[in-house]
Design a protein around this motif. Structure first.
Motif, PDB file in Angstrom:
ATOM      1  N   GLU A 158      -7.089   0.185  -0.090  1.00  0.00           N
ATOM      2  CA  GLU A 158      -6.934   0.084   1.363  1.00  0.00           C
ATOM      3  C   GLU A 158      -7.532  -1.222   1.888  1.00  0.00           C
TER       4      GLU A 158
ATOM      5  N   LEU B 136       0.837  -1.197   0.000  1.00  0.00           N
ATOM      6  CA  LEU B 136       0.000   0.000   0.000  1.00  0.00           C
ATOM      7  C   LEU B 136       0.871   1.246   0.000  1.00  0.00           C
TER       8      LEU B 136
ATOM      9  N   ALA C  82      -4.907   6.393  -2.277  1.00  0.00           N
ATOM     10  CA  ALA C  82      -4.336   5.081  -1.958  1.00  0.00           C
ATOM     11  C   ALA C  82      -4.197   4.237  -3.216  1.00  0.00           C
TER      12      ALA C  82
ATOM     13  N   TYR D 240       0.605   5.779  -1.046  1.00  0.00           N
ATOM     14  CA  TYR D 240      -0.275   6.915  -1.305  1.00  0.00           C
ATOM     15  C   TYR D 240       0.404   7.851  -2.294  1.00  0.00           C
TER      16      TYR D 240
END
Length: 159
Positions: A59, A17, A25, A19
């Motif tokens: 997410e 993950l 995300a 950003y």
């Protein structure tokens, strides 16, 4: 024209993950998908397909998917390119997923949990639209064969 992909396979590693600078995300993971035939030694081979998810779906995948878990991915193929540090053009082919279904839970082994989520139609995944199925152990299967005949008329059949 149509660009639609449906894959079922196992994650080769935990999702990663990140950003974007704008705070969006994005999750990347690789899905190992078995080929439908065996090689000369009688062994099954697999393709390792990179998958990208965006926004809420990203997410959720990062929170619930793990290495080795079985998942179904629906999306589109995208080819992009960039220049690497050596100045060479590198092409990357990946699946941009707008729907991911978890086909097993963390503690279920290989049982189908039915948990899925997806994103609305949009260029990079859109917004979160899916919900959670699951709860199979809490509800009785309405299609379970209990030995009683099913009373249905021809008018109820769609064909």
């Amino acid at each position: 024209m149509l660009n639609r992909v449906i894959l079922i396979g196992r994650l080769t590693r935990d999702p990663e993950l990140r950003y974007t600078p704008a705070g969006v995300a994005v999750t990347q993971f690789t899905l190992a998908v078995d080929r439908p035939f065996s090689n000369n030694q009688g062994q099954r081979e697999a393709d390792f397909i990179p998958v990208v998810t965006w926004r809420q779906l990203a997410e959720t995948c990062a929170n619930y998917l793990r290495k080795g878990r079985l998942a179904a991915v629906e999306g589109r193929i995208q080819v992009r390119s960039y220049d690497n540090n050596e100045g060479r053009r590198v092409y990357v082919t990946e699946v941009i997923a707008d729907n991911v279904r978890f086909l097993e839970s963390a503690n279920s082994g290989n049982r189908d949990e039915g948990m899925g989520m997806g994103a609305g139609s949009g260029g990079d995944g859109g917004g979160y639209r899916g919900g959670y199925g699951g709860g199979r152990s809490q509800q009785q299967d309405p299609f379970q064969d209990d030995g009683k005949p099913i009373d249905i008329s021809d008018d109820d059949l769609p064909f």
